[in-house]
Enzyme design. Structure first.
Site, PDB file in Angstrom:
ATOM      1  N   LYS A  73       0.835  -1.202   0.000  1.00 57.14           N
ATOM      2  CA  LYS A  73       0.000   0.000   0.000  1.00 57.14           C
ATOM      3  C   LYS A  73       0.869   1.251   0.000  1.00 57.14           C
ATOM      4  O   LYS A  73       2.007   1.210   0.460  1.00 57.14           O
ATOM      5  CB  LYS A  73      -0.863   0.029   1.278  1.00 57.14           C
ATOM      6  CG  LYS A  73      -1.968  -0.989   1.344  1.00 57.14           C
ATOM      7  CD  LYS A  73      -2.724  -0.862   2.665  1.00 57.14           C
ATOM      8  CE  LYS A  73      -3.836  -1.888   2.758  1.00 57.14           C
ATOM      9  NZ  LYS A  73      -4.896  -1.698   1.769  1.00 57.14           N
ATOM     10  N   ARG A 129     -10.158 -11.488   2.167  1.00 57.09           N
ATOM     11  CA  ARG A 129     -11.001 -12.562   1.619  1.00 57.09           C
ATOM     12  C   ARG A 129     -10.234 -13.888   1.598  1.00 57.09           C
ATOM     13  O   ARG A 129     -10.855 -14.955   1.674  1.00 57.09           O
ATOM     14  CB  ARG A 129     -11.481 -12.167   0.214  1.00 57.09           C
ATOM     15  CG  ARG A 129     -10.406 -12.063  -0.810  1.00 57.09           C
ATOM     16  CD  ARG A 129     -10.815 -11.244  -2.020  1.00 57.09           C
ATOM     17  NE  ARG A 129     -10.855  -9.800  -1.734  1.00 57.09           N
ATOM     18  CZ  ARG A 129     -11.187  -8.872  -2.631  1.00 57.09           C
ATOM     19  NH1 ARG A 129     -11.529  -9.215  -3.848  1.00 57.09           N
ATOM     20  NH2 ARG A 129     -11.197  -7.596  -2.289  1.00 57.09           N
TER      21      ARG A 129
HETATM   22  N1  BES Z   1      -7.978  -3.800   4.604  1.00 52.09           N
HETATM   23  C1  BES Z   1      -8.152  -3.415   3.258  1.00 52.09           C
HETATM   24  C2  BES Z   1      -9.462  -2.678   3.013  1.00 52.09           C
HETATM   25  C3  BES Z   1      -9.634  -1.334   3.679  1.00 52.09           C
HETATM   26  C4  BES Z   1      -9.379  -0.178   2.981  1.00 52.09           C
HETATM   27  C5  BES Z   1     -10.113  -1.233   4.957  1.00 52.09           C
HETATM   28  C6  BES Z   1      -9.580   1.048   3.574  1.00 52.09           C
HETATM   29  C7  BES Z   1     -10.314  -0.014   5.556  1.00 52.09           C
HETATM   30  C8  BES Z   1     -10.055   1.130   4.860  1.00 52.09           C
HETATM   31  C9  BES Z   1      -8.159  -4.649   2.364  1.00 52.09           C
HETATM   32  O1  BES Z   1      -7.357  -5.690   2.771  1.00 52.09           O
HETATM   33  C10 BES Z   1      -7.644  -4.216   1.027  1.00 52.09           C
HETATM   34  O2  BES Z   1      -6.525  -3.819   0.959  1.00 52.09           O
HETATM   35  N2  BES Z   1      -8.484  -4.313   0.006  1.00 52.09           N
HETATM   36  C11 BES Z   1      -8.122  -3.916  -1.307  1.00 52.09           C
HETATM   37  C12 BES Z   1      -8.668  -4.923  -2.272  1.00 52.09           C
HETATM   38  C13 BES Z   1      -8.137  -4.778  -3.676  1.00 52.09           C
HETATM   39  C14 BES Z   1      -6.676  -5.076  -3.724  1.00 52.09           C
HETATM   40  C15 BES Z   1      -8.904  -5.722  -4.571  1.00 52.09           C
HETATM   41  C16 BES Z   1      -8.690  -2.532  -1.568  1.00 52.09           C
HETATM   42  O3  BES Z   1      -9.788  -2.239  -1.096  1.00 52.09           O
HETATM   43  O4  BES Z   1      -8.024  -1.753  -2.222  1.00 52.09           O
HETATM   44 MN    MN Z   2      -5.371  -5.481   2.131  1.00 53.47          MN
END
Ligand code: BES
Ligand code: MN
Ligand code: ZN
Length: 510
Positions: free
Chosen positions: A285, A359
């Site tokens: 990230k 997931r």
């Molecule tokens: N933990 C994150 C989702 C999240 C984002 C929670 C902002 C709280 C605030 C999750 O694991 C994630 O990174 N999801 C990705 C999925 C994508 C790579 C398909 C996302 O939402 O960008």
């Molecule tokens: Mn994530």
């Protein structure tokens, strides 16, 4: 360190307190009920303030006046008039907002105690127990603060230590007491979930999260099983192991069994995402706001809080609480984009983005939950940024395979002020998660991201009635100005605990 709640059977003017809270509806020309009594004792001061437009009754408005009269006329040192908003819009959420606003003002004034009437039980015509629960619950939640990591000089020196509900009528006072008792248990459970979610990733590791769950379980006679790497390997929970591969912290798989309903009663499985820190892994990230990813175990925190609450209120259902906990970090041993893993139920998963790790761990956890043959499954996960984009921070996303269950969840959310909003899973979304090399892939890109995540999870619930709650937007606040005053301005909300409690009650028909 949470405030004590007392009930005083007395007339309002007799209550000796640093601050007494009364209320006013918006557009009321003069005070009524309890507020009128206080107004008389103050020689019409409140009426004058209303006439001058200084008190409007707008929801959450708090006006504090000092008592200049003889204490034999009015024993309270101060009176706070809190606005209840428009009479037509009045509901339990308005009671919560009013109570929380008043409690916050008391804290800001650095008073150690206050007394309050129970909003809504006069002209509002609300159920006494429910209204009292709302007042106490919202007050306790509003007074919550996570200050255990602050050194003494920085800590608030005066905390609100005592809240007194005032009621003259003994029958009503009894109902208030029942509501207050329940509120205390609710606030404690939400507080536990908040503490865990707010806790930094170096302190709330998967091991610590599991230990806290075990402690909770032991103190309540709830059965608890904790698995580590060895057991996960034995069982074939390769998906959790894959996400854990880049971390030096051991993963944990925790099962909590609360048998409140006996063998005849139905079983509700609640499954939480327990990523104690989500860096994204190899699909790392951006640095900005990454610290918020300490909250990525809020689903697991809600499961722990809810099981505690179920046990404390002796909910007549069987609850199977499950969470998988691990960090998601990059290293030479991390799982990688392109990897294919076989989950607990045998499905193969192509990992095309290691940041879609929630997931992945939920695949094993849900498959295990489904294997226990519960009558319904609810999962809670800070799963997608896409859900935050879709719904903002004022509602959790709700998806699933059972319209009745989704409807029940929506009603429960409205009742407790933890709103959920439905999103569909369409045939095409299901196609989106198909993989060319494995059964499914873990990321289907940005479009409909909250939905394709649910379409992925659906592969692991074995057609059990199931609701998925995406709490990415609701698990914590970031200083936005419109969140309810019983939530922290910044930090973990403990979302899910009150929602599951109300949902489980409705589901069990109690
Ligand atoms: N933990 C994150 C989702 C999240 C984002 C929670 C902002 C709280 C605030 C999750 O694991 C994630 O990174 N999801 C990705 C999925 C994508 C790579 C398909 C996302 O939402 O960008
Ligand atoms: Mn994530
Ligand atoms: Zn995550």
């Amino acid at each position: 360190m949470s405030a004590d709640v007392k009930l005083q059977q007395a007339s309002l003017t007799e209550v000796r307190t640093p601050l007494l809270v009364v209320n006013l509806f918006e557009a009321a020309e003069r005070p009524g009920g309890a507020t009128a009594t206080i107004d008389q004792a103050l020689d019409g001061l409140l009426t004058r303030l209303i006439e001058d437009g200084e008190i409007s009754g707008e929801l959450g408005e708090v006006t504090v006046v000092h008592n200049q009269m003889d204490r034999s006329r009015l024993a309270a040192d101060r009176v706070a008039v809190v606005g209840l908003g428009k009479r037509d819009d009045f509901d339990l959420e308005a009671v919560r907002v009013a109570a929380a606003s008043a409690a916050r003002r008391v804290r800001d004034l650095r008073l150690s105690r206050f007394a309050t009437i129970v909003h809504g039980t006069g002209a509002g015509g609300m159920d006494a127990r429910l209204a009292a629960r709302a007042v106490v619950e919202a007050s306790l939640l509003a007074l919550y603060s996570y200050d255990q990591l602050k050194s003494p000089p920085e800590r608030p020196t005066v905390a609100v230590e005592e809240i007194t509900l005032v009621e003259r009528d003994s029958e009503r006072a009894e109902r208030f007491e029942a509501g207050a008792r329940e509120a205390r248990l609710v606030a404690d459970a939400v507080g536990l979930a908040r503490d865990l979610s707010q806790g930094p990733g170096n302190l709330v590791t998967p091991t610590v999260l599991a230990d806290r769950a075990r402690q909770m379980a032991e103190s309540r006679g709830v059965a608890c099983e904790v698995w580590g790497k060895d057991e996960l390997r034995e069982k074939g929970m390769n998906a959790i192991l894959a996400v854990n591969a880049g971390s030096v912290q051991e993963p944990r798989f925790v099962t909590l069994r609360y048998a409140g309903g006996g063998p005849e009663a139905r079983t509700l499985a609640v499954v939480g995402k327990g990523i104690t820190f989500d860096s994204g892994g190899i699909s790392i990230k951006p640095a900005e706001h990454m610290e918020n990813m300490k909250h990525d175990m809020s689903g697991a925190a809600a499961v722990i809080g809810f099981v505690q609450l179920a046990a404390d209120v002796e909910l007549p259902v069987n609850v199977l609480g499950i969470f998988a906990a691990t960090e998601n970090l990059p290293s030479g041993s991390s799982y990688k984009p392109g990897d294919v893993i076989r989950a607990y139920n045998g499905r193969t998963i192509e990992v095309n983005n290691t940041d879609a790790e929630g997931r992945v761990i939920l695949s094993d956890a849900l498959a295990y939950a489904a294997e226990q043959e519960p009558d319904a499954i609810v999962d809670l996960a800070t799963l997608t940024g896409a859900c935050v984009v879709a719904l903002g921070r004022y509602a959790s996303g709700a998806l699933g395979n059972d319209e009745a269950l989704l409807g029940l969840m929506r009603g429960a959310g409205d009742a407790v002020g933890e709103r959920v909003w439905p999103l569909p899973i369409l045939r095409e979304h299901r196609k989106d998660v198909e993989s060319s090399i494995a059964d499914i892939k873990n990321s289907a890109g940005r479009h409909g991201g909250a939905i394709t995540a649910a379409a992925f999870l659906e592969h692991f619930v074995a057609d059990r009635p199931w609701v998925h709650l995406d709490i990415a937007g609701t698990a914590y606040t970031e200083g936005q100005s419109h969140v309810a005053p019983y939530l922290p301005k910044e930090g973990a909300t403990g979302v899910g605990v009150r929602l599951l409690h109300e949902f489980a009650r409705r589901w069990a028909g109690v």
